[in-house]
Write a protein that holds these residues in place. Structure first.
Motif, PDB file in Angstrom:
ATOM      1  N   TRP A 137      42.614   5.045  36.780  1.00  0.00           N
ATOM      2  CA  TRP A 137      42.059   3.731  36.419  1.00  0.00           C
ATOM      3  C   TRP A 137      43.070   2.611  36.657  1.00  0.00           C
ATOM      4  N   TRP A 138      43.791   2.723  37.807  1.00  0.00           N
ATOM      5  CA  TRP A 138      44.591   1.627  38.371  1.00  0.00           C
ATOM      6  C   TRP A 138      45.906   1.385  37.625  1.00  0.00           C
ATOM      7  N   VAL A 139      46.340   2.350  36.825  1.00  0.00           N
ATOM      8  CA  VAL A 139      47.542   2.103  36.025  1.00  0.00           C
ATOM      9  C   VAL A 139      48.799   2.792  36.574  1.00  0.00           C
ATOM     10  N   ASP A 179      48.712  -5.975  23.762  1.00  0.00           N
ATOM     11  CA  ASP A 179      48.639  -4.506  23.802  1.00  0.00           C
ATOM     12  C   ASP A 179      47.897  -3.909  24.979  1.00  0.00           C
ATOM     13  N   ASN A 180      47.072  -4.714  25.657  1.00  0.00           N
ATOM     14  CA  ASN A 180      46.300  -4.199  26.793  1.00  0.00           C
ATOM     15  C   ASN A 180      45.826  -5.406  27.580  1.00  0.00           C
ATOM     16  N   GLY A 181      45.163  -5.155  28.699  1.00  0.00           N
ATOM     17  CA  GLY A 181      44.765  -6.251  29.562  1.00  0.00           C
ATOM     18  C   GLY A 181      43.853  -7.245  28.870  1.00  0.00           C
ATOM     19  N   SER A 182      42.805  -6.725  28.223  1.00  0.00           N
ATOM     20  CA  SER A 182      41.837  -7.619  27.580  1.00  0.00           C
ATOM     21  C   SER A 182      42.497  -8.517  26.543  1.00  0.00           C
ATOM     22  N   SER A 183      43.364  -7.963  25.731  1.00  0.00           N
ATOM     23  CA  SER A 183      43.997  -8.792  24.701  1.00  0.00           C
ATOM     24  C   SER A 183      44.962  -9.791  25.339  1.00  0.00           C
ATOM     25  N   SER A 226      33.550 -11.838  38.691  1.00  0.00           N
ATOM     26  CA  SER A 226      34.868 -11.642  38.075  1.00  0.00           C
ATOM     27  C   SER A 226      34.822 -10.562  37.004  1.00  0.00           C
ATOM     28  N   TYR A 227      35.958  -9.956  36.763  1.00  0.00           N
ATOM     29  CA  TYR A 227      36.120  -9.022  35.642  1.00  0.00           C
ATOM     30  C   TYR A 227      37.427  -9.333  34.933  1.00  0.00           C
ATOM     31  N   HIS A 228      37.366  -9.582  33.633  1.00  0.00           N
ATOM     32  CA  HIS A 228      38.592  -9.902  32.913  1.00  0.00           C
ATOM     33  C   HIS A 228      38.759  -9.072  31.646  1.00  0.00           C
ATOM     34  N   GLY A 229      37.900  -8.065  31.429  1.00  0.00           N
ATOM     35  CA  GLY A 229      38.090  -7.189  30.282  1.00  0.00           C
ATOM     36  C   GLY A 229      36.873  -7.149  29.378  1.00  0.00           C
ATOM     37  N   GLU A 230      36.998  -6.436  28.269  1.00  0.00           N
ATOM     38  CA  GLU A 230      35.847  -6.045  27.453  1.00  0.00           C
ATOM     39  C   GLU A 230      35.798  -6.688  26.075  1.00  0.00           C
ATOM     40  N   VAL A 251      41.084 -16.644  37.406  1.00  0.00           N
ATOM     41  CA  VAL A 251      40.723 -15.866  38.602  1.00  0.00           C
ATOM     42  C   VAL A 251      41.518 -14.556  38.649  1.00  0.00           C
ATOM     43  N   GLU A 252      40.952 -13.593  39.354  1.00  0.00           N
ATOM     44  CA  GLU A 252      41.699 -12.401  39.778  1.00  0.00           C
ATOM     45  C   GLU A 252      42.228 -12.715  41.179  1.00  0.00           C
ATOM     46  N   PRO A 253      43.513 -12.914  41.349  1.00  0.00           N
ATOM     47  CA  PRO A 253      44.035 -13.279  42.668  1.00  0.00           C
ATOM     48  C   PRO A 253      43.786 -12.205  43.739  1.00  0.00           C
ATOM     49  N   ALA A 310      46.054 -16.730  36.179  1.00  0.00           N
ATOM     50  CA  ALA A 310      45.978 -15.668  37.189  1.00  0.00           C
ATOM     51  C   ALA A 310      45.943 -14.322  36.472  1.00  0.00           C
ATOM     52  N   ASP A 311      44.796 -13.657  36.537  1.00  0.00           N
ATOM     53  CA  ASP A 311      44.655 -12.323  35.951  1.00  0.00           C
ATOM     54  C   ASP A 311      45.111 -11.299  36.991  1.00  0.00           C
ATOM     55  N   GLU A 312      46.407 -10.963  36.927  1.00  0.00           N
ATOM     56  CA  GLU A 312      46.961  -9.964  37.856  1.00  0.00           C
ATOM     57  C   GLU A 312      47.091  -8.609  37.162  1.00  0.00           C
ATOM     58  N   ILE A 313      46.221  -8.364  36.197  1.00  0.00           N
ATOM     59  CA  ILE A 313      46.252  -7.100  35.464  1.00  0.00           C
ATOM     60  C   ILE A 313      46.098  -5.924  36.430  1.00  0.00           C
ATOM     61  N   ALA A 314      45.178  -6.056  37.389  1.00  0.00           N
ATOM     62  CA  ALA A 314      44.967  -4.967  38.356  1.00  0.00           C
ATOM     63  C   ALA A 314      45.860  -5.108  39.584  1.00  0.00           C
ATOM     64  N   VAL A 315      46.056  -6.352  40.058  1.00  0.00           N
ATOM     65  CA  VAL A 315      46.704  -6.524  41.364  1.00  0.00           C
ATOM     66  C   VAL A 315      48.216  -6.670  41.277  1.00  0.00           C
ATOM     67  N   LEU A 360      49.667  -9.838  33.062  1.00  0.00           N
ATOM     68  CA  LEU A 360      50.008  -8.556  33.671  1.00  0.00           C
ATOM     69  C   LEU A 360      49.741  -7.446  32.671  1.00  0.00           C
ATOM     70  N   SER A 361      49.278  -6.294  33.177  1.00  0.00           N
ATOM     71  CA  SER A 361      49.169  -5.156  32.260  1.00  0.00           C
ATOM     72  C   SER A 361      49.226  -3.838  33.020  1.00  0.00           C
ATOM     73  N   LYS A 362      48.091  -3.384  33.518  1.00  0.00           N
ATOM     74  CA  LYS A 362      47.976  -2.015  34.046  1.00  0.00           C
ATOM     75  C   LYS A 362      49.278  -1.382  34.602  1.00  0.00           C
ATOM     76  N   GLY A 363      49.851  -1.958  35.653  1.00  0.00           N
ATOM     77  CA  GLY A 363      51.040  -1.335  36.262  1.00  0.00           C
ATOM     78  C   GLY A 363      52.328  -1.638  35.511  1.00  0.00           C
TER      79      GLY A 363
HETATM   80  C1  LIG Z   1      41.488  -3.671  33.706  1.00  0.00           C
HETATM   81  C2  LIG Z   1      41.384  -5.134  33.818  1.00  0.00           C
HETATM   82  C3  LIG Z   1      41.333  -5.953  32.678  1.00  0.00           C
HETATM   83  C4  LIG Z   1      41.268  -5.371  31.272  1.00  0.00           C
HETATM   84  O1  LIG Z   1      42.393  -4.629  30.965  1.00  0.00           O
HETATM   85  P1  LIG Z   1      42.257  -3.488  29.797  1.00  0.00           P
HETATM   86  O2  LIG Z   1      43.650  -2.999  29.631  1.00  0.00           O
HETATM   87  O3  LIG Z   1      41.336  -2.454  30.349  1.00  0.00           O
HETATM   88  O4  LIG Z   1      41.726  -4.161  28.592  1.00  0.00           O
HETATM   89  C5  LIG Z   1      41.279  -7.311  32.857  1.00  0.00           C
HETATM   90  N1  LIG Z   1      41.298  -7.862  34.083  1.00  0.00           N
HETATM   91  C6  LIG Z   1      41.373  -7.127  35.197  1.00  0.00           C
HETATM   92  C7  LIG Z   1      41.418  -7.798  36.521  1.00  0.00           C
HETATM   93  C8  LIG Z   1      41.387  -5.736  35.107  1.00  0.00           C
HETATM   94  O5  LIG Z   1      41.395  -4.997  36.219  1.00  0.00           O
END
Ligand SMILES: *Cc1c(COP(=O)(O)O)cnc(C)c1O
Length: 467
Positions: free
Chosen positions: A55-57, A113-117, A147-151, A224-226, A258-263, A286-289
């Motif tokens: 899941w991209w982490v 603690d995570n991307g959404s927060s 767009s996707y920015h979390g839950e 935005v997700e860049p 800039a939501d670079e959580i994934a990128v 920033l989060s996932k990676g």
């Molecule tokens: C995964 C993701 C999020 C949410 O991160 P979580 O850690 O799953 O809450 C937000 N924005 C983008 C672009 C993501 O890929």
């Protein structure tokens, strides 16, 4: 213990994320006993190549000895301490290193603690900054289509994936929506030539400019997700859009998030995607990676200009009084530092260029596949979009659940894919070898053929396509 034993116990008590649990009456769970490098191994001893970095982490493989050692040492020293009023070496060093690596001007790090927060923090900070600047009317956000920015509620509000958000609409604050710069919307021009990705970006930016011109007085930030809209099916766009957006946000007095959580962390071929547009956002999330796939942690990086707007005597009540219990966790910070050590020592972003090239080379023949609409790639992220009819661009009916059939066909062959609708994508950890890249793509191609040959609608009674 076998796959079956642990699955039976799991299904009694575990409610899995993003899953219609009814699916598991038919679809076996995959219980993982151990991981090593790019491989995951189940309880029956079968191995799966993790083509989606769990899941991209994940960045440097599972159970990476170097990251494990850093984690072990930190656990023996300090596992966690409250970050309000206290600090520790790992979080100080991580903040110094992130500031040195991020686009210039991002000098402050706020942890969650995570991307959404992290997204919640950026949205709240932007609105609050304008309030502290005596512009309390700036409370809305502009987000892109797809767009996707979390839950969580704020993050889901700016998300545009109806499958995830529609049910909760009564709880959500709707943003202003600008059209996506997704390059696959390229048109054929009257002279027979086809628009470039930059042409699409410029054309789609017109509506964003108009939204900003009309609503800047009530808008706190554009989010935005860049370069890659991940959850929408790895939709990719030209960096020109970000350059235009930065300039327009400055002109209209609106923040850019800039939501670079994934990128972030090298996925698009540069350490951060914003680098390709030569821009610095007001907030970089920033989060996932960040922890190389080890522990949940996110960071919102911002500028002195934003920080200074909150900085005042306590009784002015301008402070940012947001917290999470595990903010700045020492184990997460230490493993993030060990990951940055690997980036520096192995010159990972440059070393990945060869992986990027081999991925492109391996994927090229799929362009001629009768059901492949598009093969697209940005750095270490690649996607193959499948359609029923290529000439008419007719998608597969979601009820056919083609992605799920491909997932199962790949799994059988020892490959972990997780198609989004009918988009098969690859986002492998940076330890993947050239042979593994070729095997991954060839195996995915075989799985695609098997998944598309399966009887249509074999999942049609069982709810929406897996995301
Ligand atoms: C995964 C993701 C999020 C949410 O991160 P979580 O850690 O799953 O809450 C937000 N924005 C983008 C672009 C993501 O890929």
């Amino acid at each position: 213990m076998s796959n079956q034993d642990i699955s039976r116990r799991d299904l009694k008590h575990v409610w899995h994320p993003c899953t219609q649990m009814h699916d598991h009456e038919q679809l076996p769970l995959v219980p993982i006993r151990r991981g090593e490098g790019i491989w995951l191994e189940d309880f029956d001893g079968k191995r799966y190549l993790d083509a989606i970095s769990s899941w991209w982490v994940n960045l440097f493989g599972h159970a990476n000895p170097e990251l494990n050692a850093a984690l072990r040492q930190q656990a023996d020293t300090l596992e966690h301490v409250i970050l309000a009023g206290f600090t520790h070496e790992a979080i100080v060093e991580l903040s110094e290193r992130l500031v040195a690596l991020a686009p210039p001007g991002l000098s402050k790090c706020f942890y969650a603690d995570n991307g959404s927060s992290g997204i919640e923090v950026a949205l709240k900070m932007s609105l609050h900054a304008w309030r502290n600047l005596c512009q309390p009317g700036k409370t809305r956000f502009i987000a892109l289509e797809n767009s996707y920015h979390g839950e969580t509620i704020g993050a889901l509000g700016v998300t545009d994936i109806p499958l995830f958000s529609e049910t909760y609409r009564p709880m959500l604050q709707p943003p202003l929506r600008a059209p996506s710069p997704d390059a696959s919307q390229r048109r054929t021009l009257p002279d027979g030539s086809v628009e470039s990705d930059a042409d699409v970006a410029r054309r789609q930016f017109v509506a964003m400019e108009a939204l900003l011109a009309q609503h800047a007085h009530e808008v706190a930030a554009v989010i935005v997700e860049p370069l890659v809209q991940g959850a929408a099916g790895m939709r990719m766009y030209d960096p020109l859009y970000l350059t235009l957006l930065r300039e327009a946000c400055d002109r209209h007095g609106v923040h850019l998030i800039a939501d670079e959580i994934a990128v972030g962390f090298g996925r698009t071929g540069t350490l951060f995607a914003c680098e390709q547009a030569g821009i610095t956002p007001d907030f970089l999330v920033l989060s996932k990676g960040l922890t190389a796939g080890y522990l949940p942690m996110s960071v919102v990086m911002t500028t002195d200009a934003v920080y200074d707007v909150f900085y005042d005597r306590y009784d002015t009540l301008k402070g940012f009084l947001h917290s999470h219990s595990y903010t700045g966790n020492a184990l997460a910070a230490r493993v993030a530092l060990a990951s940055l050590d690997i980036f520096a020592r192995d010159d990972v972003v440059n070393a990945n260029r060869e992986r990027v090239r081999i991925m492109a080379e391996a994927l090229a023949p799929l362009r001629d596949h009768p059901h492949v609409l598009e093969v697209r790639q940005k750095g270490m992220i690649a996607a193959v979009e499948l359609v029923r009819d290529k000439a008419a661009r007719t998608p597969f009916d979601w009820r056919e659940r083609r992605g799920l059939a491909i997932f199962q066909a790949a799994l059988k062959r020892g490959l972990l894919l997780r198609p989004i609708g009918s988009v098969v994508y690859f986002m492998p950890p940076y330890v993947i070898t050239p042979e593994q890249i070729r095997w991954m793509v060839a195996t995915a191609a075989a799985a695609i053929d098997e998944g598309l040959a399966a009887p249509a609608g074999s999942w049609s009674e069982r709810g929406p396509e897996m995301a």
